[in-house]
Scaffold this motif. Sequence first.
Motif, mmCIF file in Angstrom:
data_model
loop_
_atom_site.group_PDB
_atom_site.id
_atom_site.type_symbol
_atom_site.label_atom_id
_atom_site.label_comp_id
_atom_site.label_asym_id
_atom_site.label_seq_id
_atom_site.Cartn_x
_atom_site.Cartn_y
_atom_site.Cartn_z
ATOM 1 N N SER A 137 -21.356 3.604 -16.862
ATOM 2 C CA SER A 137 -22.163 4.606 -16.305
ATOM 3 C C SER A 137 -23.600 4.571 -17.253
ATOM 4 C CB SER A 137 -21.781 6.003 -16.819
ATOM 5 O OG SER A 137 -22.346 7.053 -16.313
ATOM 6 N N HIS A 138 -24.800 4.736 -16.451
ATOM 7 C CA HIS A 138 -25.800 4.490 -17.047
ATOM 8 C C HIS A 138 -26.309 5.851 -17.949
ATOM 9 C CE1 HIS A 138 -30.417 4.327 -16.996
ATOM 10 N NE2 HIS A 138 -30.458 3.040 -16.566
ATOM 11 N N PHE A 139 -26.947 5.644 -18.799
ATOM 12 C CA PHE A 139 -27.054 6.684 -20.218
ATOM 13 C C PHE A 139 -27.980 7.910 -19.366
ATOM 14 C CE2 PHE A 139 -31.421 4.524 -20.556
ATOM 15 C CZ PHE A 139 -32.020 5.490 -20.970
ATOM 16 N N VAL A 140 -28.800 7.696 -18.365
ATOM 17 C CA VAL A 140 -29.409 8.883 -17.683
ATOM 18 C C VAL A 140 -28.531 9.592 -17.154
ATOM 19 C CG1 VAL A 140 -30.998 9.541 -15.884
ATOM 20 C CG2 VAL A 140 -31.538 7.623 -17.574
ATOM 21 N N ASP A 141 -27.459 8.967 -16.216
ATOM 22 C CA ASP A 141 -26.379 9.650 -15.609
ATOM 23 C C ASP A 141 -25.470 10.365 -16.593
ATOM 24 O OD1 ASP A 141 -24.043 10.285 -13.972
ATOM 25 O OD2 ASP A 141 -23.822 8.116 -13.328
ATOM 26 N N ASP A 142 -25.086 9.670 -17.694
ATOM 27 C CA ASP A 142 -24.252 10.469 -18.672
ATOM 28 C C ASP A 142 -24.914 11.596 -19.078
ATOM 29 O OD1 ASP A 142 -21.644 9.144 -18.803
ATOM 30 O OD2 ASP A 142 -22.346 8.064 -20.482
ATOM 31 N N THR A 143 -26.200 11.424 -19.621
ATOM 32 C CA THR A 143 -26.905 12.491 -20.346
ATOM 33 C C THR A 143 -27.015 13.901 -19.079
ATOM 34 O OG1 THR A 143 -28.107 11.297 -21.569
ATOM 35 C CG2 THR A 143 -29.052 13.351 -21.222
ATOM 36 N N LEU A 144 -27.250 13.474 -17.956
ATOM 37 C CA LEU A 144 -27.562 14.723 -16.864
ATOM 38 C C LEU A 144 -26.217 15.333 -16.657
ATOM 39 C CD1 LEU A 144 -29.962 12.769 -14.138
ATOM 40 C CD2 LEU A 144 -30.352 14.990 -15.558
ATOM 41 N N VAL A 145 -25.036 14.539 -16.661
ATOM 42 C CA VAL A 145 -23.816 15.225 -16.107
ATOM 43 C C VAL A 145 -23.385 16.041 -17.356
ATOM 44 C CG1 VAL A 145 -21.314 14.723 -15.810
ATOM 45 C CG2 VAL A 145 -23.243 13.441 -14.407
ATOM 46 N N ARG A 146 -23.389 15.457 -18.562
ATOM 47 C CA ARG A 146 -22.704 16.097 -19.847
ATOM 48 C C ARG A 146 -23.665 17.473 -19.946
ATOM 49 N NH1 ARG A 146 -20.849 11.267 -23.802
ATOM 50 N NH2 ARG A 146 -19.952 10.088 -22.003
ATOM 51 N N GLY A 147 -25.264 17.306 -20.009
ATOM 52 C CA GLY A 147 -25.918 18.381 -20.395
ATOM 53 C C GLY A 147 -25.445 19.440 -19.124
ATOM 54 N N PHE A 148 -25.624 19.174 -17.878
ATOM 55 C CA PHE A 148 -25.348 20.155 -16.830
ATOM 56 C C PHE A 148 -23.906 20.989 -16.912
ATOM 57 C CE2 PHE A 148 -27.403 21.451 -12.933
ATOM 58 C CZ PHE A 148 -26.485 22.009 -12.323
ATOM 59 N N ILE A 149 -23.131 20.126 -17.484
ATOM 60 C CA ILE A 149 -21.602 21.073 -17.807
ATOM 61 C C ILE A 149 -21.795 21.786 -18.898
ATOM 62 C CG2 ILE A 149 -19.436 20.402 -18.456
ATOM 63 C CD1 ILE A 149 -19.334 18.025 -16.631
ATOM 64 N N LEU A 150 -22.412 21.423 -19.966
ATOM 65 C CA LEU A 150 -22.491 21.945 -21.374
ATOM 66 C C LEU A 150 -23.257 23.225 -20.946
ATOM 67 C CD1 LEU A 150 -22.615 19.019 -23.992
ATOM 68 C CD2 LEU A 150 -20.611 20.853 -23.547
ATOM 69 N N ILE A 151 -24.148 23.266 -20.293
ATOM 70 C CA ILE A 151 -25.214 24.541 -20.272
ATOM 71 C C ILE A 151 -24.413 25.780 -19.869
ATOM 72 C CG2 ILE A 151 -27.030 25.601 -18.972
ATOM 73 C CD1 ILE A 151 -28.485 22.978 -19.160
ATOM 74 N N PRO A 152 -23.713 25.878 -18.745
ATOM 75 C CA PRO A 152 -22.918 26.895 -18.402
ATOM 76 C C PRO A 152 -21.672 27.307 -19.254
ATOM 77 C CG PRO A 152 -22.504 25.217 -16.924
ATOM 78 C CD PRO A 152 -23.613 24.743 -17.734
#
Length: 337
Positions: free
Chosen positions: A212-227
């Motif tokens: 997984s590309h680090f941009v992909d990883d960062t977007l997914v994990r951040g988007f999940i953690l926010i809510p």
Amino acid sequence: MCLHFPQLLSSPELRSHYPMGTMRVLIQCLIVAAILFGVFSAIKRKKKILALSGMLLAVAATALGGASVPINGTLHNGPAIGLDWFLLDLLLMALIYVPLERLWPQYPAQGTFRNEWTLDVVYFMSTHLPIQILSFLVLLPATQATKYLGVPVLQGFIARMPWLLQFFLAVVVADIAEYFIHLALHKVPFLWRFHSIHHSSKALDWIAGSRSHFVDDTLVRGFILIPMMLGFSQSILMAYLIFVTLHATWTHCNFGPNAKWLEKFLVMPRYHHWHHTSQQEAIDKNFAIHFPWIDRIFGTYYFPETWPEQYGLAGEEIAPGFLKQTIEPFTRRKRTP
């Protein structure tokens, strides 16, 4: 090496939790096991390179002091590579999933050391070694958002629920959030450049999910953690991070057996394998990570009785190698039809 250079290579968050007597015994056992398994592998396998490499590394570890290397000086918090976290995580995952794949594989001919397995180890390393940097990239957006979007009433209401109910609700919230960011990664051409790396594996197993590309990883994990950080406690967040690591790894496994009654409620390997197929009928289906009924609700459910016959990207090629795959998404302009 972690014993020789603990300030640089060991994670500050983990140091105080290590039972060092047990850790030294574990290190010594692994060195001995590497030599024994190396001898066995050299006898049984035609290709000797892996066996000889394992034995050479074990001999080198012994020559460097083995498990008896003393830790001198006081350790301080600060930036660290986190090699210990990477090695422990890799060891635990391998101990859990490799035996499952060897005993009950869906594709027996695939083998543990399939094509591009070393590339996926590099990806595994890229997301586990820089633990400080990755944690910063993922947690900072979520932490900043809670300052402005936090709802104390909601946090108090959730906290009064039984712990297991809180955990189940957190998994549901995370899966719905991941569904939409996952959908965007497929549908938005610029985001697909990064997510296509994850789909480039032409064979799935426990470590393929690490590609997984680090941009992909960062977007997914951040988007999940926010809510999740708006209403759930730290213990729930930690429990979910452990759960998602184990479950996401399992759903990529080359593991044949299925519990049909459970497949209706929880994503199993066969379900997620259909998300990774290059067969036209299943492209852009099965975006849910934990609960297949989420795909049913949003009309992206696809789950025939069979397993996919082929994996990877449909009508698209990406650059070979970790470095080229890391750079290419920033320059590639369109998705190939």
